[in-house]
Design a protein around this motif. Structure first.
Motif, PDB file in Angstrom:
ATOM      1  N   GLN A 172      -3.465 -34.191  25.779  1.00 50.42           N
ATOM      2  CA  GLN A 172      -3.652 -32.841  26.336  1.00 50.42           C
ATOM      3  C   GLN A 172      -5.021 -32.321  25.937  1.00 50.42           C
ATOM      4  OE1 GLN A 172      -1.320 -31.278  28.239  1.00 50.42           O
ATOM      5  NE2 GLN A 172      -0.139 -33.188  28.107  1.00 50.42           N
ATOM      6  N   ARG A 173      -5.650 -31.596  26.823  1.00 54.49           N
ATOM      7  CA  ARG A 173      -6.944 -30.981  26.521  1.00 54.49           C
ATOM      8  C   ARG A 173      -6.726 -29.719  25.692  1.00 54.49           C
ATOM      9  NH1 ARG A 173     -11.233 -32.196  30.791  1.00 54.49           N
ATOM     10  NH2 ARG A 173     -10.394 -34.095  31.661  1.00 54.49           N
ATOM     11  N   ILE A 174      -7.438 -29.625  24.598  1.00 52.21           N
ATOM     12  CA  ILE A 174      -7.370 -28.462  23.721  1.00 52.21           C
ATOM     13  C   ILE A 174      -8.752 -27.820  23.730  1.00 52.21           C
ATOM     14  CG2 ILE A 174      -6.906 -27.616  21.388  1.00 52.21           C
ATOM     15  CD1 ILE A 174      -4.493 -28.932  22.740  1.00 52.21           C
ATOM     16  N   TYR A 175      -8.825 -26.590  24.184  1.00 52.29           N
ATOM     17  CA  TYR A 175     -10.086 -25.866  24.236  1.00 52.29           C
ATOM     18  C   TYR A 175     -10.226 -25.051  22.964  1.00 52.29           C
ATOM     19  CZ  TYR A 175      -9.856 -27.183  29.105  1.00 52.29           C
ATOM     20  OH  TYR A 175      -9.773 -27.910  30.247  1.00 52.29           O
ATOM     21  N   ALA A 176     -11.301 -25.295  22.228  1.00 56.44           N
ATOM     22  CA  ALA A 176     -11.501 -24.568  20.972  1.00 56.44           C
ATOM     23  C   ALA A 176     -12.632 -23.583  21.085  1.00 56.44           C
ATOM     24  CB  ALA A 176     -11.804 -25.558  19.849  1.00 56.44           C
ATOM     25  N   VAL A 225     -14.199 -29.141  23.679  1.00 55.81           N
ATOM     26  CA  VAL A 225     -12.951 -29.638  24.233  1.00 55.81           C
ATOM     27  C   VAL A 225     -12.600 -30.899  23.465  1.00 55.81           C
ATOM     28  CG1 VAL A 225     -11.802 -30.553  26.283  1.00 55.81           C
ATOM     29  CG2 VAL A 225     -13.503 -28.751  26.509  1.00 55.81           C
ATOM     30  N   ARG A 226     -11.351 -30.989  23.048  1.00 54.14           N
ATOM     31  CA  ARG A 226     -10.898 -32.213  22.404  1.00 54.14           C
ATOM     32  C   ARG A 226      -9.568 -32.609  23.017  1.00 54.14           C
ATOM     33  NH1 ARG A 226      -8.226 -30.698  16.697  1.00 54.14           N
ATOM     34  NH2 ARG A 226      -7.032 -28.960  17.494  1.00 54.14           N
ATOM     35  N   ILE A 227      -9.221 -33.855  22.868  1.00 57.36           N
ATOM     36  CA  ILE A 227      -7.984 -34.374  23.422  1.00 57.36           C
ATOM     37  C   ILE A 227      -7.017 -34.580  22.270  1.00 57.36           C
ATOM     38  CG2 ILE A 227      -6.907 -36.242  24.724  1.00 57.36           C
ATOM     39  CD1 ILE A 227      -8.928 -34.643  26.342  1.00 57.36           C
ATOM     40  N   TYR A 228      -5.847 -33.972  22.366  1.00 52.91           N
ATOM     41  CA  TYR A 228      -4.808 -34.124  21.365  1.00 52.91           C
ATOM     42  C   TYR A 228      -3.530 -34.555  22.064  1.00 52.91           C
ATOM     43  CZ  TYR A 228      -1.458 -33.016  17.704  1.00 52.91           C
ATOM     44  OH  TYR A 228      -0.455 -33.095  16.786  1.00 52.91           O
ATOM     45  N   ARG A 229      -3.068 -35.769  21.770  1.00 54.01           N
ATOM     46  CA  ARG A 229      -1.869 -36.339  22.378  1.00 54.01           C
ATOM     47  C   ARG A 229      -1.908 -36.250  23.897  1.00 54.01           C
ATOM     48  NH1 ARG A 229       3.319 -35.042  18.585  1.00 54.01           N
ATOM     49  NH2 ARG A 229       2.461 -35.951  16.713  1.00 54.01           N
TER      50      ARG A 229
END
Length: 95
Positions: A91-95, A85-89
């Motif tokens: 928002q949580r982005i699940y990779a 999980v990373r945070i982009y702007r």
């Protein structure tokens, strides 16, 4: 909102006062410049700065808030997918 000479002059004067009083750097090109200036004027103890904030609120057709509006809480999904999980702007982005 229409940016005419009167609005820009008020924004410049308020920006200058906020920079001197609170060390707040607000650029006129920011999309939320008027809101940031109104918030800064509410936090000020100087009467002239508060008056400039009220004038800017009148000119920009935005109500001057009595207090800072809290940010909305972010909902965390119950069944979050596994993996990174990373945070982009924000928002949580699940990779």
């Amino acid at each position: 909102m229409e940016l005419n000479k009167e609005v820009l002059d008020c924004m410049k004067a308020l920006r200058r006062r906020l920079r001197e009083e609170q060390d707040v750097d607000i650029r006129l090109s920011q999309p939320n410049a008027v809101g940031a200036m109104l918030d800064g004027s509410l936090k000020s103890d100087d009467e002239e700065t508060r008056r400039l904030g009220q004038r800017l609120a009148e000119l920009s057709d935005q109500p001057q808030r009595a207090s800072a509006t809290p940010l909305a809480a972010v909902e965390i999904p119950v069944g979050a997918p596994s993996g990174s999980v990373r945070i982009y702007r924000g928002q949580r982005i699940y990779a």
